[in-house]
Scaffold this active site. Structure first.
Site, mmCIF file in Angstrom:
data_model
loop_
_atom_site.group_PDB
_atom_site.id
_atom_site.type_symbol
_atom_site.label_atom_id
_atom_site.label_comp_id
_atom_site.label_asym_id
_atom_site.label_seq_id
_atom_site.Cartn_x
_atom_site.Cartn_y
_atom_site.Cartn_z
ATOM 1 N N ASP A 46 -3.326 -4.366 6.666
ATOM 2 C CA ASP A 46 -1.839 -4.553 6.553
ATOM 3 C C ASP A 46 -1.419 -4.179 4.947
ATOM 4 O O ASP A 46 -0.152 -4.092 5.080
ATOM 5 C CB ASP A 46 -1.593 -6.148 6.944
ATOM 6 N N GLY A 50 1.426 -0.258 3.832
ATOM 7 C CA GLY A 50 2.413 -0.034 2.987
ATOM 8 C C GLY A 50 2.057 0.907 1.904
ATOM 9 O O GLY A 50 3.085 1.519 1.400
ATOM 10 N N ASP A 67 4.545 -3.188 12.569
ATOM 11 C CA ASP A 67 3.920 -3.986 11.788
ATOM 12 C C ASP A 67 4.250 -5.455 11.987
ATOM 13 O O ASP A 67 3.464 -6.227 12.075
ATOM 14 C CB ASP A 67 4.126 -3.496 10.078
ATOM 15 N N ASP A 71 1.589 -8.226 13.413
ATOM 16 C CA ASP A 71 1.542 -9.658 12.994
ATOM 17 C C ASP A 71 1.766 -11.065 13.865
ATOM 18 O O ASP A 71 1.035 -11.821 13.971
ATOM 19 C CB ASP A 71 2.290 -9.817 11.660
#
Length: 203
Positions: A46, A50, A67, A71
């Site tokens: 994660d 980015g 994303d 999550d």
């Protein structure tokens, strides 16, 4: 020729996150350490997606939504398994799931109502909890152990033709105002007076 955003590196990392999360959920009832390993690996990715989005200039709305959904779903599934393993504390995990889903939905909805281009565009003078959640490096580290924490990931700046996560910011001297602009998509700067507004991108 239009680029295929579904094959962007950050989104491919997102697909890997989904696969590793599913593997983790499969082993949770029988092999907890294997499950923990895959879950942590999914959480660590994660952070990398980015960085890849910013470095390769491949931030997309699809990636940001992928994303967030990864999550939320991973956290919800984890709480479900924990509720099964520890039925005495089931109410705690149920409330945790409800709070996680409700809080993110309300924040996303309020951001849309205010006309924000991203649910991560926050006013630094606003809610201190949200400020810490979306700017703190500590919360980024926590994302490795709980995918419910997602301050890092892809930009929601639109790549509908030319999406970009590249941002620049500056302070105007004398006026005390904060100006945030996106030079790639040529969007006009956002002015927020003395309460400086910060656009935070998933990392």
């Amino acid at each position: 020729m239009a680029e295929n955003i579904f094959l962007f590196v950050p989104n491919i990392i997102g697909y890997v996150r989904i696969v590793t999360a599913i593997v983790s959920l499969f082993f949770m009832p029988t092999h907890p350490w294997v499950a923990v390993s895959f879950y942590l690996f999914s959480g660590l990715l994660d952070a990398f997606d980015g960085h890849a989005a910013r470095y390769l200039n491949q931030g997309t709305k699809f990636g940001a939504m992928l994303d967030m959904l990864t999550d939320r779903c991973a956290t919800m599934c984890l709480c479900t398994v924990l509720a099964m393993l520890y039925p005495r504390f089931a109410i705690v995990f149920q409330l945790s799931m409800s709070l996680d889903i409700a809080s993110h939905w309300l924040h996303l909805h309020s951001s849309t109502m205010k006309g924000s281009t991203s649910h991560k565009a926050i006013d630094l003078s606003g809610n201190p909890i949200l400020r810490v959640y979306y700017t703190s490096r500590v919360s980024s580290a926590l994302g490795a152990t709980s995918q419910g924490q997602s301050p890092s990931g892809r930009s929601t700046s639109s790549r509908e033709g030319a999406e970009s996560s590249s941002l620049s910011s500056r302070h105007e001297s004398g006026s005390g105002s904060c100006v945030i602009s996106n030079p790639v998509v040529n969007q006009p700067p956002i002015r927020r007076g003395r309460a400086c507004c910060l656009e935070v991108i998933d990392s």
